[in-house]
Structures are given as C-alpha cells and as structure tokens.
Write a protein that holds these residues in place. Structure first.
Motif, mmCIF file in Angstrom:
data_model
loop_
_atom_site.group_PDB
_atom_site.id
_atom_site.type_symbol
_atom_site.label_atom_id
_atom_site.label_comp_id
_atom_site.label_asym_id
_atom_site.label_seq_id
_atom_site.Cartn_x
_atom_site.Cartn_y
_atom_site.Cartn_z
ATOM 1 N N ASN A 101 0.733 -1.269 -0.043
ATOM 2 C CA ASN A 101 0.115 -0.089 -0.209
ATOM 3 C C ASN A 101 0.719 1.243 -0.088
ATOM 4 O O ASN A 101 0.505 2.168 0.700
ATOM 5 C CB ASN A 101 -0.950 0.027 1.162
ATOM 6 C CG ASN A 101 -2.204 -0.768 0.979
ATOM 7 O OD1 ASN A 101 -2.624 -0.732 -0.310
ATOM 8 N ND2 ASN A 101 -2.783 -1.364 1.744
ATOM 9 N N LEU A 102 1.994 1.141 -0.828
ATOM 10 C CA LEU A 102 2.757 2.328 -0.886
ATOM 11 C C LEU A 102 2.128 3.451 -1.470
ATOM 12 O O LEU A 102 2.397 4.942 -1.100
ATOM 13 C CB LEU A 102 3.744 1.920 -1.857
ATOM 14 C CG LEU A 102 5.142 2.618 -1.922
ATOM 15 C CD1 LEU A 102 5.755 2.929 -0.597
ATOM 16 C CD2 LEU A 102 5.936 2.234 -2.783
ATOM 17 N N TYR A 103 1.004 3.228 -2.286
ATOM 18 C CA TYR A 103 -0.105 4.323 -2.528
ATOM 19 C C TYR A 103 -1.209 3.939 -2.416
ATOM 20 O O TYR A 103 -1.964 2.854 -3.101
ATOM 21 C CB TYR A 103 -0.001 4.526 -4.195
ATOM 22 C CG TYR A 103 1.653 5.021 -4.717
ATOM 23 C CD1 TYR A 103 1.705 6.693 -4.427
ATOM 24 C CD2 TYR A 103 2.590 4.444 -5.058
ATOM 25 C CE1 TYR A 103 3.058 7.162 -4.443
ATOM 26 C CE2 TYR A 103 3.764 5.026 -5.286
ATOM 27 C CZ TYR A 103 3.991 6.361 -5.080
ATOM 28 O OH TYR A 103 5.020 7.045 -5.516
ATOM 29 N N PRO A 104 -2.027 4.355 -1.323
ATOM 30 C CA PRO A 104 -3.490 3.824 -0.882
ATOM 31 C C PRO A 104 -4.394 4.458 -1.979
ATOM 32 O O PRO A 104 -4.192 5.423 -2.593
ATOM 33 C CB PRO A 104 -3.481 4.517 0.268
ATOM 34 C CG PRO A 104 -2.634 5.726 0.445
ATOM 35 C CD PRO A 104 -1.402 5.279 -0.499
#
Lengths: 640, 989
Positions: free
Chosen positions: B241-244
């Motif tokens: 989830n580096l980029y949610p």
C-alpha cells in the motif's frame, strides 16, 4: 557554384561568440545554468539526505535511499545524483572561458568579464567540494576555451583547483565586479566576497584536515603551493566576510524578520545574494509552467521542495457529522504551505525536537516549516467545494481555512490517541480530546507524515480562486546565497582562530563569533507574523535569543545555528563535510516508519565512511572517456 | 487475341507496329485487328506485363500470351535513368508490379512492400492513421545519418513522404539493392534506391476508365495488457500500500479505461483513373481519396490526390511530356496520447454520485483528466480540443527529348523537376480542457514548414546494336537544391474560443510566443556516366562513374567520385546448356561499387550553439553556450558493396528464383559523439568508425498448379539474413560505453545489465550472497549477471555495479515473407505474410521508460506475473521495494523480448465477374474481401502480452522517459494496432 555554399539562417554557430552580442548571451547562459543545479530535486537530495537534516521518506527510490547510508544500498557512480553538477558545470566553465578569451579581444568591459570569472570560480568551487580534484584542462589547455573533441580527462589536485582557478577567478571578481548588480540577481563584489571567503574557509579546513579525511587525487601531504598555513586562509575568510558585511551598502541587507526572508511575495529581497531565477513566463523559465510532466521539464525546473512534501492530499475530513464519509479537505494547491507532494525526503525527529528546540522565541521553526495544514476544499471541484462545513477529528466542524492537521510543538499531556492504521484521517494522524484538527507530535513524525518545507514552497500569481497549477515546476527563484551567510563565515573563521576586529555600521558588533552570530539570532527573535497560526504576531524576542547564545561559540554551535537558519536549503552536506563533523552530527537519527499509523520512533544508524566525503565521479563521465579500464578506475574516487 | 498466363483475355493491351505510329488496343475479349506490313514486327504491351515483340512473318493471326512480370526474366525493370530487360540486369534489382502491391490494400506503398522483397525490411514506426513505415534495404549502415533509401518518383529524386503517393497510381516499384546498381545515385545510393514508376498511357491505347475502391472496419488488434481492478488492487496490496486508494478509488471498482476510449476505425479508399493514347501521344489522369478514422476518437487521416501525365511525340525526333503528382492531406487528433488512459487506475469510479462523469479523478496521488470516447467527441464537437496538420505537396516534372537525327541511337533529354511541400499545423485547447485545473487558460499554436526542391538533369544517351553486341551509353549532368523553412507561434488565453488557432494575435501580446524559426538549404551537383554492354545475350557488363558535390561538406571536401561495375553471364543461353531441360534460365552476376549516404546534417561542419533562455527578475534574456564543436573535416559515410547473384528458372520457368550474397563495408560512420562532461561541450559530429553488413537473400516464385482442372496455385517466398556489425572505431578502441558502440556487435546494441532471474527465495539470496552483491536489496528483486571474481570460499568480491553491464545485440537472425494465391473459376484466395526470427524487441510498456510497469501501484500497471512470498517463481520482481527512480531497480531489463514472429498480413478472397456474369463484356469487375492482421504466431511477446509484436514507435517516442536513440524501434503507447476487415472492388471499362 553557389548551390554548394552554406549560410545558416536560423541556427547559431560558435562564431557567434566572436561578437559582443554573443559574449553578452554567453554571460546570460552562465546565470541560466544555475537552474540546472539549484532547484533540481535529485541534486537537492544529495545535499540533504544522509545529513542530520533529512532522511528518505515513504516514496523514496534508490536515489534517495542510498544517500541515507543506512543499509538501503550503496552510493554508486550510477545512483549518486551529484552527477547533476558534473553534467552542468563543465559546459558552464567552458562558456566562461570562451567569454574571458574572446571578450578581452572584443573590448568587453572588465566588469562583464568578471561575471564570467565569478561563475568559473563558482563552478570549480562546487566541483572541488563535491568530487575532490577536478580537471582544469578541458582539452585546449588549463582554463582555456575548449575547441577540441577530446575524450580523455586528467584530474588536477584539490590545491591546484583552488590556487589556479578558484582563488584567482574569485579575486578578479571581487576586484572587477560592481557594487550594485548589473541586472536583477546579477553578481557583485559582495557576492564574490561571500564565495571567495567561503572558498578560503573551506580550503583552510582542507589544509588542516582535523579528522584525517582522505582526499583525491592523492597528494603527498597537505601543503599549500603558495606556502601558506590554514590559519592564513581562515584569516582571509574572516577579512573578506567582514568586508562583505561592512561594504554591503544599500544593495544587500538582512530582512527585518526571518519570515520575510523566505516569504514568496518577498522573493528577490535584499538578503538574497544569488538565486536561480524562474518566472511565470514559460518561454523564459525553462520548463512548462502549467504541468510538471512536460518534456524535459525537470532539467531546469525548480522542484526541490516537492521532495520534502508529504502527501497531505490524503488527509480526510467527513462530509457528515455522524457517520464518517470521507472527503479530501486539504487539496493540492499552488500555495506556499502546500504544493506538489513527492514524499521522497523527510526531516528527522531530531530536527524538530533538537535543532529547533526553541519554537517560541526563535521564529525560524515557524518560518521554515508548514506545521498546520488548513482546509482548502472550497477551491476544488464540486461536489466537495460546495460544503461550507466539514467534520474532522472528533467529528468537530471545520470550515475552509481551519486547521485540519497540526504538527504539535511538543508532546501533549494526555498523549495523542493514534489509530492503528490509517484511521479516519487516512494518514494515521491522531486525535486529542476537544480538538477538531488531526494531530501528530514530534515523536510521531514518520517517513509518511511530516511537516512540510514552507520556506521553499510553491507560489504563483495566477491561482485566481482555484487551486492553481500545483504540479508545475515552481515559478519562484531558488535561493543560492544569502547575506546572512557572511556572518556565519566570519564567525566560523573566528572560531578557527582568525583574529577578529569589531564590525561597525548597520551590523555593528564586536566581531567575535558570538557577536556575529548574535546579529543573526537577534533577528531570528523578531516576529511580525505567526506563519502556522496564520495571525499577525508582533513580538521581539531578540534579547531572549541573545541570552540563550552560549558564552563560547564553537564549531558545533555554528553548525547547529546554520541548520536553524538554512534548514533544507541544500547547505547541509557541504557544511558537514567542510567541517568534517558529518559523522558527529548524523551517525544516528530518529524517525517513525513508513506505514500509516506508525508513530513509534526508531533510531537508525548510518555507516558514514571517510570515502563518503567525496561523491563518486558519475558513470556517464567514466563511460564517455576513452581510456583503459585501469585509467578509468584511477579516475574514480576511492571506495566507489 | 491476347491472353494472360491463365488464358484470360488481356483487355486494353496496346499493339503497335514497331517503328511506326500505327497502333490499336485489344477489346474485352482480348482481340485486336491491325494493318501491318508482312515483314514487320508487332509490339504488344499492357500494364503489368513486359512488352513483347512478335514478328508478323506473313501470318494473319497472332495469339499472344503475356506473362506477368514478377516471375519472368523477360520483365523490363527500371534501373534509374532508364530501363533494362531483367535478363540483362547485372546489379541487384528487385521489382514488384503495382497489381501485386495492391494485393495488400494500404494507404501507401511502404505497408504494401512489407515482406514482399528479400533484403527489404519494412518496420512499423507508428500505428497512427496515415503513418508510413521505415524501409531498410540490407540493414543499417549509419548510426546517425539516415538509413532510409533514396526514393525516385518517375525519374526525379523524391523528397516528400512516401505517404504522398497514391498506391493506385503505381505501375511498378523497382528496388536497387547493391552498389553496382545504386552508384548512379552516388552520394545518395548507399541505402538503396526505390524507383517508383506511376502509370502512363500508351500510344494507340483506347481510353479506359478504372475505378478501384475499398472500405472496411478497423478493430482493436489487442488491448494494451493493463491490469483490471482486482489485479491492480492486489498489486497495491503486494506493494505494501505504498500508494493507497484515493477518494475516487475503491477496490470493488473495475473500470476498463481502454473500453471507454477506443472505437472502431474506418478505412475508405476511392480511386478513379483514365488512361488513353492517340497515335502520337498518351495520357493518364487519376483522382484518389483515402480516409482512415483511427481507433482513438477524433484521430483521422484524409488524403486527396490527383495525378496526371502526358507524353507527346512531335515529329520524328522530338518527344515531350510532363508528370504531376499532387495531394492534400489532413491529419487530425494526434494530440491524444494514450499514456494517461493506460496509466489511470482501474479502481477509479468515474461517476459522481449523481451519475455524471467526473471531469478529473485521482489515480493514487496523481490527478488525471478523465478522457473517454464521449468526452473527446463532445470536445471535438465543441471545437475546444483539436490538432490538425494540413499538408499539401506537389511533385512535378517535365521532359523534352530529342533524337539526334544524324547519329542513330543518340538522344538528348532534359528533365526539370519542381516540388513544393507545405505542412501547416494548428492546435487548440480550450480553457480548462484536458487539464486538472478547471481554470486553466486556453492555448493555441500554429506551425508551418515549406519545402522547395528543384532538379535539372541533362542526359545524353546512345543505344546501338552492332551484330550480337548491344551498347548503351549515358552521360548526365545534374544540379539540385532543397530549401526547408518553417516558423511557429503559440499563444495562451485566447479571448474568444471560437477563434481556435486561427487568430493568435487576438491574445494579449505578452501571451504570444514566437518560437524558433527553422531554415535549411542544401545543394548537390553531379556528373555521371554509364556504359552497359551486352554480347549475344550471354555476357553483360555495366560500368558507372558518378561525381557528387554537396553543400553540406566543408570547402575542400565537397567532391567525391563513386565508381561501380558489374558483370553477368547468362549461362542458360550458352550452347552447352541446351540439353538441360529442367533448367530454363541461369544467370550469374557479380558487382562491386562505392556509394555513400548524405549523413552529414546541414550546417554540422560549422558546429552549433544552444540557446538557454533566462529571466533576471522580470527582464528576459537569451543565453548561448557551445553545444557542438565545428568539424570541417567531415565527410560522407562511404559504402563499398560486393554483390554476387544467381537468377534461375526451372521447369519451364514455373519455378524462378534469385539467390544473392552481399557484403557492404561502410567507412567513416558519422556520429554525434557524446563527449565526457569534462570537455565542456556536449557533442561533436565525427567520422568515427566502420560498419559491415553482409547477408544472403533468397527469393522463390513458383506456379505449383497451372490451370489443373481450373485450379491455379502460385506461391512466392523470400528469406534473408543480414549480419550487421561495427568493425572499427576511429580511435582504435574496441568499445565506447558512453555511446553504446562495441566492435564486433550490431551498431544497434544495448549496453545494460542482464537479467538472469529473481532473487527468488531467502535461501537463494543467502546461498548466492545477495547481501554482498546487492547491499540493501530485498528478496524477490531482479537478479542480474555478476561478472566479478570470487574469493576462496566462493564469496563474490564486490557488489554488482556498472562493470557488470553486458552488450546485447538486437538484430534478428533472419526475416522474410511469403505470399500465395489460389485461383479457381474466377475465385482467387491470396495471402501475404511476414516473419522474423530472433533479435530483441524493446517494449517500453514493460521497462522503466514507460512508467507503466512501476510495480508500486502509483499508476496502473501492465499485467505481469510478479513475485510474492507465495509466488516466488515469477518473472517480474517484487512490487514496491528497491525502487530506482519510480521503477524497480534494473527495470530496463524488463523490456527486452524476443523479436520473433510470423504474421499473416492479409488474406483476400476475390471473385472476378468476367468469369461468369460479365463474360465477354468490355466491363471488367472484380470484388474482394480482405482481412488484415488476422493472426500472429511464434511470437513470445504476443504470447505474453496479446499484442501485435510489430514495433510502433521510434526509440524516443511514446514513453514517459526517453532513453533509447531514435534509431531503435520500440513498442510504446502509440495508437494500438488494428485488425481490419475490408471489402473492395476493381472496375474498369
């Protein structure tokens, strides 16, 4: 026969440098090259990440992680982004040499030629600090305009670079430049004094070499070709810096408050001595002013501040007062507190807790960071923009302009309740009873959520009532040198034993390190606006600031004070390697992790080695040289 | 009566009594009547057939069978400044008739030539409507200079786009491949020469009108292989989830952005022409219309073309004529790129709660303007987002010819050519259109370029037979000049959106930018002489000398002379071969010559300054710095080619073929040499090295069934292999890593790490010392080849670094094509295919350059088999860790695929109505249905991605970050390939 002749009518050939217009254009190009270095986000990273000021953040890639020297990979000739200066400076040096050679023949004024000399000295100074000894002969002889296509290179030693290039060029610049700038942002005697003083200071340290840091190319022992000792250079540095302060005239001055130094509406103020300029005219700014994804836009754009901006756009409020119905309340805006998030770098917990321990008297914490993120949803698009009230922490109402997330100055009692994951705030920020804003305390600063860098923030005049163009490169100048640094240089030289003399005039003081630093500290105590509180605040804490200055100012105190004054401006790595205090200041740091809701500070160790005091020669240089593998290996700095 | 090889009447064939102006043409049944002297000779000719001479010999009925050209040594080929019987050709010349070309219904001949001729590699460089293809004859020779062959249209060097020539007007295309054939074009001959001959009328021919048309549907060949909603949601989770998800995104949404964008394309082509002749002259006129609506909404290419030619004999000694080819074309909608569409998250809910399509949406942290078919159509209707390029080109030539009366066979000819090409581009983007900022101001731009080109040629020729000897001598003096200039303007905040780009001056003066103008002028002067000698149709010799001088070279270096010679021996005509019945034809050829290409760009001997604008506060200035050093010593790249060939015919010429071997050595390869930054200058153009191309080509054409119970089956096949390598670098070194040149390797080599797998498991990582080789690395990442040493315990001595990069050759092993045609009672079924084996295909969709395989979840990702703790045997690395500049570390290695494929280009089923309904009618009608790009086989890239394995972009296009030179062809985010279904008819009367 005529059909075999060539006459270009739309492109310039090098012959143009033989005209006086060409020389003028060449000088303009010297200023323009500043943009390719200053404001370049990846180069900026090499100046900050790995120091006590910054570490890598959640979205960091290899370029940032390796710079941290904390077990995230090695700095190599391919991933070190100090290549930015290597790739830009030599072309600039060559242009400067061309101007100096041709300009003399064409009768160009010494003052204009001195601008070229300034930039050649400036570039070599930057190169020699970053890489060690570098080539003075680009192919046509030492400091000659290169017209030959050589594909070899030989590095000179550090003392050669200083004594043959930097000192003569900057000395000529001090002598021949005017007191007042020729153009807005043009270099002057005072600017040249600043850089020459800094070069003397740096060279003094290099000769002294207190921590026995190796240099390259190797020199048998650190003796000055001119036979002078370090003390001599410290004294030169002191004298020049003081001369810079006393001879500033009306051209340069300290701003009344620290807030004014970095306030975007006050850009190009008298405290700023050199900057890489940008404008809202896209033809002249060197990038696309509407979009950060344009072709080549990152080569000349000012986008350093993105790197240290966390993704505040992930902060959520609720459109409903009863059930959590998330909307984006702090939207991406072209405004000095906000701008484009990149999440590549973040300040350490130590910065907030220790460097800026005093947040009430000293205005510099408030004048450096964005610690309060305020609602701006009404500037966005419907339907969110139509809400007059949103509900935030504790379902308390907030209106546009209200604090949505606040980084607290201290650990509160009772402590913050943090969610286990992202929580309703969506960024893992905590709540305090009765407060409508999400909160994070200094110990809760993480690689994901951290204060922004207000001082470098985005600013433009065409936002209207909307969010503007937050993704484009900044149309603000990126500051390179400030008048205040003359005080620091003189103070540092004084600490190193330079004989001091009392300073007279506007900045009168006893000329000691403490006296000089107190000028800066007194100004830092003056408030006219509470930036993060967003209210006027007329207060003068100068006396308290001076009182807090230690009786004996040492090099560590100067370094700490420099960090307060210049935090996040790209000075730090150079300050720490000049003084050889990098290991002492940056071997460990504290930060919380990368996931939302992680507010447990972790102490991270760095394995800073003496070879890290020089950056690797970029692989592009090594690849492009025609040389044997051994010669290429010998060209590279040791350890890479 | 005149019939073709299938015993079908040849309608409209011209029959002329040789040496007179008496002529007629055949009727619908192929019949003719003519009054001729008993000892005379009849010349029978028709489009697509070689002229045949029949001696009348006191007979009344002469039934002639004409044999189509491409399989016959009797064919006449165009060789530049003249024609020659194929039998007598000694160089390497390949020909294809217009009819054969039109087997593949295409907008231009480059597409039709693909796979048809051995040694001619045609590669797609763009999939946009109206795009032309890259033509390479016998490989690449030059690194920076053009490797494009010289095109000569009706005798005049052609400087326009091959897309300007309507394929329906083409009579034949002849390709000169080796230096002994191309040396007549001297400094422009090194890349081969394509001679395009358009239809002309024939004397004595009755007027005949032809109408050719086709129309069809273009469908998506394959979607770009992007992840769908659940796949992308899983990737985001795998990337920790580096980029949610943004507020616009939700894991239960599955938006197919490509479905929302692409439409079906349409292609339409109409062409009408009339040919005819009088006793003394002939003419042809034609009109053409072609339109292709692309898959991307509003993307469209339209071309109107007009063609005419007249030839007139005046008296016994003078002949005059002119040819004009003109076209107007319009390209629209090229402002629409695909990256935004492909990179948008499939988790985005595109609709507001009230059901209205969102204007912008967040894809992770990135805000995107929502572009769908409907939205583009509505912007297009409103006229607030458009980009048009309008081109007009006219290519004209005039000639006058005089036969010198007192010297038999001596002729003087003057050719004058004049061409003009104009291109106008206009673009407009309305306020807030395609911008995440709804208050963004409008912007508009216009640009134009004009090209002027003239040619004058003085040709003296002498043709004479002495007994068994035939001699043909030609002398030429010519001069030619090309001038290109252009200008462009842009403006923002146009006060009235209805003005679009038509009145940039209406904006405030401070909002108008005048861009850099362009100007280039170059000239060429030449002398040339050629001798062709043959003896008894057995021995042939051709010798050529040409001298060229060019403005592009510095004084003192301008002139260069190019010699060439070739010989042929027609073994089959030797008396000792008479008894060998299966062998009808056998000819051995050898040729050697020198040519060059004009690889020195205009003004590059002079060096260059680059401009760097700057602002001093609010005052503006332009800076200059040296970007390229002058080099007056520059010269062309000289190629020497040896060519050996065998032409043969077997079984009464039912199987004919050619085998050729060649070796081309090119010296003085020019390159803009990247200098080390320490030189202070970016680059210099230098003659830096030598390259070599050698190869073998085989072409076979056979008639497998010849009217057996009504069945006819013909097939053609060609295969060729070219071996390209850099032989030497000027400074004597073996490698130049900065420029990616390596002696002994392809000039198109890649210098990169070699992916050998992944660090698949913790055990693998521990056993193989990942901690030493890749400090800071995590399990699941790309493992690249380590070339360093090991200590006594087997531990690697160092970390993986730049010393481990490998040289990767990209050229294929062999390529070729095939075509087959089966006919039965008026039906014909034909197929054209191409194939390629080996080599590297670069897909920027999969590598770091495309930003579509970030594996971080920031933007949508190509669908890949990535590493997870449960899937350690994956091809692609672990998402979201060890990111190097947004991409996985060593991400460039993910874009290399095998370039092999076999592709059926077209399958056509036709029916000739003259076989039944219109039997005996003067009206001829054929209808056909074609499917183009029906399928692809043997392509690892197709197998993985489902995509067309043909390249669609130059190396510096259609990717987020450019890192390949333009000369590398890649697959990127261009308009997708199509599969086409076409219906067409050919009508003439």
């Amino acid at each position: 026969k005529k059909i075999l002749d060539e006459q270009p009518r739309a492109t310039f050939t090098p012959d143009y440098f033989q005209t006086s217009q060409g020389v003028q254009g060449g000088v303009t190009s010297l200023y323009a090259h500043l943009r390719t270095i200053y404001g370049q986000g990846y180069y900026y990273n090499t100046c900050e990440t790995g120091t006590d000021e910054a570490t890598y953040a959640q979205s960091a890639d290899e370029n940032f992680k390796v710079m941290d020297i904390s077990g995230q990979g090695n700095i190599t000739s391919s991933n070190s982004r100090a290549d930015v200066i290597w790739g830009s400076s030599y072309s600039d040096i060559n242009t400067a040499s061309g101007i100096i050679e041709n300009g003399g023949k064409l009768g160009v004024s010494n003052a204009l030629l001195a601008e070229a000399k300034f930039f050649r000295g400036f570039d070599y100074f930057l190169l020699v600090q970053t890489f060690g000894g570098v080539a003075l002969d680009l192919g046509s002889g030492e400091l000659k305009f290169n017209t030959s296509a050589v594909r070899t290179s030989k590095r000179n030693t550090v003392p050669e670079v200083y004594t043959k290039a930097i000192f003569p060029d900057l000395t000529a610049a001090v002598n021949d430049l005017p007191d007042a700038p020729r153009v807005v942002g043009g270099v002057t005697k005072t600017v040249a004094r600043l850089f020459l003083a800094k070069a003397y200071l740096t060279y003094g340290w290099w000769l002294e070499n207190p921590n026995n840091i190796p240099t390259y190319p190797a020199v048998a022992n650190r003796t000055d070709p001119a036979g002078k000792n370090p003390q001599y250079y410290y004294q030169q540095a002191y004298n020049l810096a003081v001369a810079g302060i006393t001879n500033a005239g009306t051209n340069y001055a300290l701003q009344p408050t620290y807030y004014d130094v970095n306030l975007a509406t006050n850009d190009r103020n008298k405290e700023i001595m050199l900057w890489a300029d940008h404008t809202e005219n896209s033809t002249y700014t060197g990038g696309n002013i509407y979009d950060g994804n344009g072709p080549n836009s990152l080569n000349q754009d000012n986008y350093a501040v993105w790197m240290m901006t966390f993704n505040y756009t992930n902060i959520r409020s609720s459109s409903s007062p009863t059930t959590w119905s998330a909307v984006s309340s702090v939207q991406r805006e072209a405004e000095q507190h906000l701008g484009r998030p990149y999440i590549r770098m973040c300040p350490t917990i130590g910065v907030v807790k220790n460097t800026f321990a005093d947040k009430t008297n000293d205005s510099r914490y408030d004048g450096t960071f964005t610690t309060v993120y305020r609602g701006n949803w009404q500037k966005g698009s419907a339907p969110v923009s139509t809400y007059s009230t949103l509900y935030n922490s504790n379902f308390l109402p907030v209106t546009p302009g209200s604090a949505i997330l606040t980084f607290l100055n201290d650990e509160p009692v009772p402590p913050i309740t943090y969610p286990s994951g992202a929580g309703n705030s969506n960024v893992g920020a905590g709540t305090l009873p009765g407060r409508a804003d999400w909160v994070v305390s200094p110990n809760g600063i993480s690689r994901l959520v951290y204060p922004g860098l207000w001082k470098l923030g985005t600013y433009r005049t065409d936002n209207g009532t909307g969010l503007g163009y937050p993704n484009a490169g900044l149309t603000r100048p990126f500051n390179i040198a400030k008048f205040s640094e003359l005080f620091f240089i003189a103070a540092e030289a004084a600490v190193k034993g330079a004989t001091t003399t009392a300073v007279t005039g506007t900045y009168a003081n006893d000329g000691t390190a403490r006296g000089l630093i107190n000028i800066i500290r007194a100004r830092a105590g003056k408030w006219r606006f509470d930036n993060n509180g967003n209210v006027a605040k007329i207060q003068d804490n100068s006396a308290a600031m001076i009182a807090a200055t230690p009786a004996t100012v040492d090099i560590d105190y100067i370094l700490a004070e420099r960090s307060r004054e210049y935090f996040g401006e790209g000075y730090r790595w150079y300050d720490l390697i000049r003084t050889q205090r990098w290991t002492a200041f940056a071997s460990t740091y504290q930060i919380c992790g990368s996931t939302a809701g992680d507010h447990t500070p972790v102490t991270v160790s760095r394995s800073i080695d003496s070879h890290h005091y020089l950056r690797p020669i970029p692989q592009g240089q090594i690849d492009a040289m025609q040389a044997s593998a051994d010669e290429k290996a010998a060209y590279q700095n040791p350890g890479y | 009566r005149i019939v073709d090889e299938k015993a079908q009447p040849v309608v409209g064939a011209s029959v002329v009594v040789k040496g007179t102006t008496t002529g007629t043409s055949t009727n619908a049944n192929g019949e003719y009547q003519i009054v001729a002297p008993v000892n005379g000779t009849l010349e029978v000719s028709s489009v697509g057939y070689p002229t045949k001479e029949i001696s009348i010999a006191n007979q009344a009925n002469h039934n002639v069978t004409l044999t189509a050209t491409s399989t016959d040594l009797e064919q006449v080929v165009v060789i530049g400044y003249g024609t020659q019987k194929k039998e007598a050709v000694t160089g390497s010349v390949a020909s294809i008739g217009g009819e054969k070309l039109r087997d593949v219904p295409t907008p231009n001949i480059s597409q039709a030539l693909q796979g048809r001729i051995a040694g001619v590699d045609i590669s797609q460089t763009s999939t946009r409507p109206g795009a032309t293809m890259q033509i390479r004859i016998r490989g690449d020779r030059s690194l920076t200079g053009s490797n494009d062959p010289l095109v000569v249209l009706d005798g005049i060097p052609f400087i326009g786009s091959i897309g300007d020539i309507n394929p329906n007007d083409i009579k034949s295309v002849d390709i000169l491949k080796d230096a002994s054939a191309t040396a007549i074009y001297g400094s422009r001959g090194a890349n081969g020469v394509i001679l395009v001959t358009t239809n002309r009328g024939q004397r004595g021919q009755k007027p005949r009108i032809s109408y050719n048309a086709y129309t069809g549907l273009q469908t998506l060949f394959a979607k770009y292989p992007m992840m769908n909603g659940p796949e992308f949601a899983a990737l985001r989770k795998a990337a920790n989830n580096l980029y949610p998800n943004s507020l616009d995104e939700s894991d239960n949404i599955n938006t197919d952005w490509q479905d929302l964008l692409f439409r079906n394309g349409l292609v339409t082509d109409h062409s009408v022409s009339m040919v005819g002749g009088s006793q003394q002259g002939s003419y042809t006129f034609g009109l053409g219309y072609y339109q292709n609506q692309g898959l991307i909404p509003s993307q469209k290419y339209t071309r109107y073309s007009i063609k005419g030619s007249v030839d007139q004999q005046v008296g016994d000694y003078f002949r005059f004529g002119f040819t004009s080819n003109s076209n107007y074309n319009l390209s629209e909608g090229n402002q629409i790129g695909l990256y935004g569409n492909l990179s948008s998250s499939p988790l985005i809910n595109l609709y507001n709660p009230n059901g209205v399509l969102k204007t912008t949406a967040f894809s992770g942290p990135d805000q995107a303007y929502v572009l769908t078919k409907d939205r583009i159509d509505s912007l297009n209707d409103a006229g607030t987002w458009l980009n048009q390029t309008r081109g007009f080109a006219t290519y004209n030539s005039l000639y006058g010819e005089v036969s010198v009366p007192w010297v038999k066979g001596l002729k003087y000819r003057l050719n004058v050519g004049g061409d003009f090409i104009q291109s106008n581009n206009g673009g407009f983007t309305g306020a807030g259109v395609v911008n995440t900022n709804p208050t963004a101001v409008s912007s508009a731009s216009i640009s134009n370029t004009q090209t002027y080109h003239w040619t004058i040629e003085n040709i003296l020729s002498y043709d004479r037979s002495f007994g068994k000897s035939n001699i043909s001598v030609l002398g030429l003096y010519s001069a030619e000049q090309t001038k290109v200039n252009g200008s462009s303007l842009s403006a923002t905040d146009i006060p009235n959106e209805a003005f679009q780009f038509y009145n940039l001056g209406s904006a405030l003066a401070t909002n108008v930018t005048v861009n850099q103008g362009t100007y280039q002028q170059s000239g060429l002067m030449s002398y040339m002489g050629r001798v062709i000698y043959s003896y008894d149709n057995r021995y042939f010799l051709t010798a050529i000398v040409r001298s060229d001088a060019s403005s592009r070279l510095a004084p003192g270096n301008k002139w260069h002379t190019y010699p060439a010679a070739s010989v042929g021996w027609n073994v089959a005509n030797e008396s000792f071969m008479k008894g060998i019945t299966p062998l009808n034809a056998l000819k051995l050829r050898a040729g050697f010559g020198q040519t060059s290409n004009q690889a020195v760009p205009v003004y590059s001997t002079l060096g260059a300054l680059s401009q760097r604008p700057y602002n001093f506060g609010s005052s503006y200035a332009i800076g200059y710095y040296v970007s390229q050093l002058p080099n007056p010593g520059l010269s062309w790249e000289y190629s020497k080619t040896l060519n050996l060939g065998i032409d043969f015919g077997l079984f009464r010429n039912r199987l004919t073929g050619t085998i050729e071997y060649y070796i081309t050595k090119t010296e003085g390869i020019l390159q803009s040499v990247s200098l080390p930054p320490t030189s202070g200058v970016g680059s210099v153009v230098q003659n830096v090295g030598k390259t070599q191309n050698k190869g073998i080509e085989l072409s076979l054409n056979g008639t497998i069934l010849n009217n057996v119970n009504g069945w006819t089956w013909e097939a053609g096949f060609n295969i060729y292999a070219n071996r390209n390598k850099l032989v030497a670098l000027a400074d004597g070194s073996q490698r130049d890593e900065g420029n990616s040149w390596f002696v002994g390797h392809n000039i198109n080599s890649i210098f990169d790490y070699k992916k050998i797998g992944l660090w698949s498991t913790a055990k693998d990582s521990a056993d193989n010392y990942m901690n030493i080789l890749e400090p800071g690395y995590k399990v699941g990442m790309i493992k690249v080849l380590y070339t360093g040493g090991y200590d006594a315990n087997g531990k690697p001595l160092r970390a993986i670094g730049t010393a481990d990069r490998q040289i990767i050759d990209v050229d294929p092993n062999f390529e070729g094509g095939f075509n087959t045609r089966v006919a039965y009672k008026g039906f014909d079924l034909s197929t054209v295919g191409v194939f390629k084996s080996g080599g590297i295909l670069i897909s920027t969709l999969y590598n770091s350059n495309g930003y579509l395989n970030l594996e971080t979840g920031r933007r949508n990702n190509v669908k890949i088999d990535y590493w997870t703790p449960e899937n350690t045997d994956a091809k692609y690395p672990r998402p979201g860790v060890n990111i190097s500049g947004d991409n996985p570390r060593y991400g460039t290695t993910l874009g290399y695929f095998s370039a092999s494929y076999l592709k059926i280009r077209t399958i056509t089923l036709g029916y000739d109505f003259n076989h039944s309904l219109l039997k005996g009618s003067n009206l001829r009608l054929r209808m056909y249905a074609t499917v183009q790009n029906p399928f692809v086989l043997f392509s690892p890239y197709h197998d993985e991605s489902g995509m067309d394995p043909e390249t669609n972009s130059y190396g510096n296009e259609n990717q987020a970050v450019t890192s390949y030179p333009r000369r590398f062809l890649t697959i990127g985010t261009n308009t997708p390939s199509t599969r086409n279904y076409i219906l067409g008819l050919n009508l003439s009367f």
